[in-house]
Structure formats: structure tokens, C-alpha cells
Motif scaffolding. Structure first.
Motif, PDB file in Angstrom:
ATOM      1  N   ASP A   1       1.311  -0.994   0.203  1.00 30.20           N
ATOM      2  CA  ASP A   1       0.028  -0.112  -0.039  1.00 30.20           C
ATOM      3  C   ASP A   1       0.783   0.863  -0.220  1.00 30.20           C
ATOM      4  OD1 ASP A   1      -2.314  -1.647   0.051  1.00 30.20           O
ATOM      5  OD2 ASP A   1      -2.566  -1.091   2.331  1.00 30.20           O
ATOM      6  N   GLY A   2       1.848   0.999   0.729  1.00 27.92           N
ATOM      7  CA  GLY A   2       2.660   2.263   0.570  1.00 27.92           C
ATOM      8  C   GLY A   2       3.466   2.522  -0.387  1.00 27.92           C
ATOM      9  N   MET A   3       3.466   1.633  -0.725  1.00 29.38           N
ATOM     10  CA  MET A   3       4.378   1.580  -2.271  1.00 29.38           C
ATOM     11  C   MET A   3       3.733   2.199  -3.369  1.00 29.38           C
ATOM     12  SD  MET A   3       8.065   0.549  -2.575  1.00 29.38           S
ATOM     13  CE  MET A   3       8.498  -0.004  -4.180  1.00 29.38           C
ATOM     14  N   ALA A   4       2.220   1.743  -3.195  1.00 25.44           N
ATOM     15  CA  ALA A   4       0.913   2.109  -4.525  1.00 25.44           C
ATOM     16  C   ALA A   4       0.950   3.603  -4.007  1.00 25.44           C
ATOM     17  CB  ALA A   4      -0.157   1.364  -4.282  1.00 25.44           C
ATOM     18  N   ASP A   5       0.657   3.722  -3.176  1.00 30.37           N
ATOM     19  CA  ASP A   5       1.321   5.550  -1.948  1.00 30.37           C
ATOM     20  C   ASP A   5       2.577   6.810  -2.898  1.00 30.37           C
ATOM     21  OD1 ASP A   5      -1.126   5.066  -1.682  1.00 30.37           O
ATOM     22  OD2 ASP A   5      -0.655   5.121   0.701  1.00 30.37           O
TER      23      ASP A   5
ATOM     24  N   ILE B   1      11.782   4.742   3.659  1.00 29.70           N
ATOM     25  CA  ILE B   1      11.133   5.542   4.211  1.00 29.70           C
ATOM     26  C   ILE B   1       9.948   4.314   4.626  1.00 29.70           C
ATOM     27  CG2 ILE B   1       8.944   7.554   4.324  1.00 29.70           C
ATOM     28  CD1 ILE B   1      10.468   8.328   1.888  1.00 29.70           C
ATOM     29  N   ILE B   2       9.325   3.830   3.805  1.00 28.58           N
ATOM     30  CA  ILE B   2       8.622   2.081   4.667  1.00 28.58           C
ATOM     31  C   ILE B   2       8.990   1.935   5.361  1.00 28.58           C
ATOM     32  CG2 ILE B   2       7.145   0.704   4.485  1.00 28.58           C
ATOM     33  CD1 ILE B   2       6.785   1.859   1.382  1.00 28.58           C
ATOM     34  N   ALA B   3      10.192   1.119   5.726  1.00 29.69           N
ATOM     35  CA  ALA B   3      11.328   0.584   5.675  1.00 29.69           C
ATOM     36  C   ALA B   3      11.356   1.268   7.566  1.00 29.69           C
ATOM     37  CB  ALA B   3      12.696  -0.232   5.197  1.00 29.69           C
ATOM     38  N   ASP B   4      11.555   2.714   7.471  1.00 28.31           N
ATOM     39  CA  ASP B   4      12.228   3.566   8.512  1.00 28.31           C
ATOM     40  C   ASP B   4      10.968   3.867   9.478  1.00 28.31           C
ATOM     41  OD1 ASP B   4      12.618   6.685   9.844  1.00 28.31           O
ATOM     42  OD2 ASP B   4      14.743   5.258   9.641  1.00 28.31           O
ATOM     43  N   ALA B   5       9.980   3.824   9.381  1.00 25.99           N
ATOM     44  CA  ALA B   5       8.420   4.297   9.784  1.00 25.99           C
ATOM     45  C   ALA B   5       7.587   3.132  10.445  1.00 25.99           C
ATOM     46  CB  ALA B   5       7.071   4.518   9.111  1.00 25.99           C
ATOM     47  N   ALA B   6       8.434   1.821   9.911  1.00 27.21           N
ATOM     48  CA  ALA B   6       8.592   0.215  10.094  1.00 27.21           C
ATOM     49  C   ALA B   6       9.003   0.421  11.485  1.00 27.21           C
ATOM     50  CB  ALA B   6       7.850  -0.687   9.198  1.00 27.21           C
ATOM     51  N   ILE B   7      10.714   0.592  11.343  1.00 30.59           N
ATOM     52  CA  ILE B   7      10.968   0.357  12.492  1.00 30.59           C
ATOM     53  C   ILE B   7      10.668   0.678  13.406  1.00 30.59           C
ATOM     54  CG2 ILE B   7      13.672   0.244  12.945  1.00 30.59           C
ATOM     55  CD1 ILE B   7      14.728  -1.171   9.549  1.00 30.59           C
ATOM     56  N   ALA B   8      10.547   2.406  12.813  1.00 33.10           N
ATOM     57  CA  ALA B   8      10.895   3.594  14.376  1.00 33.10           C
ATOM     58  C   ALA B   8       8.882   2.879  15.295  1.00 33.10           C
ATOM     59  CB  ALA B   8      10.340   4.727  13.581  1.00 33.10           C
TER      60      ALA B   8
END
Length: 89
Positions: A34-38, A44-51
Motif C-alpha cells: 500500500d505504501g509503495m502504491a502511494d 521511508i516505509i522501512a524506517d517508519a516500520a522500524i520506528a
């Protein structure tokens, strides 16, 4: 009935954890897609997921528990567990 063939409670617990992990990974894969589609970059998705994972881990286990988890993840990473080239046997 042969008791040697019955799964132990520990085996059942391990199967439940494995099934939950598979379901969690499916949810994560959907969120990633979903993030990639947006148009959000993978880093950035990885950083947000880890945070988010770290915030939740600290909330649940405290800073020492989070540090222990990071140590375990580092060891698993260095062992190649997360490498895309790794083949499962």
C-alpha cells in the motif's frame, strides 16, 4: 492411542506462534505494498516500520527488552536470516 505421536504443548505453542508470525508478515506485506502504491519510497516505509516497532517494543518490554531484541535481530541479520539470497531448507 500412542502418546508418542501426539504433539506436546510446546509443539502446539510453537505452531501457534509460527501461524501468528505468518499472519503478521502478510499484514506487513500488504502495508508495504500500500505504501509503495502511494508512492512512498521503500527506505521511508522501512524506517517508519522500524520506528513503530521500536516504540511498541519499548512500551511493552521497556528499553532493556528493546535492546535485547535489537541484539537478537543484529545476530540474526549477521547470520544471514534476512538476506534475500538465503534459501530455506
Amino acid at each position: 492411542m500412542d502418546h508418542m505421536m501426539e504433539p506436546s504443548l510446546n509443539d502446539i505453542d510453537e505452531m501457534i506462534v509460527h501461524e501468528k508470525m505468518q499472519a503478521a508478515l502478510e499484514h506487513q506485506n500488504e502495508a508495504w505494498a500500500d505504501g509503495m502504491a502511494d508512492g512512498i519510497e521503500p527506505e521511508i516505509i522501512a524506517d517508519a516500520a522500524i520506528a513503530l516497532a521500536m516504540r511498541e517494543t519499548i512500551r511493552l518490554l521497556g528499553e532493556e527488552g528493546a535492546e535485547a531484541m535489537l541484539t537478537s535481530l543484529r545476530e540474526r541479520m549477521l547470520a544471514g536470516e534476512f538476506s534475500p539470497e538465503r534459501t530455506l531448507q
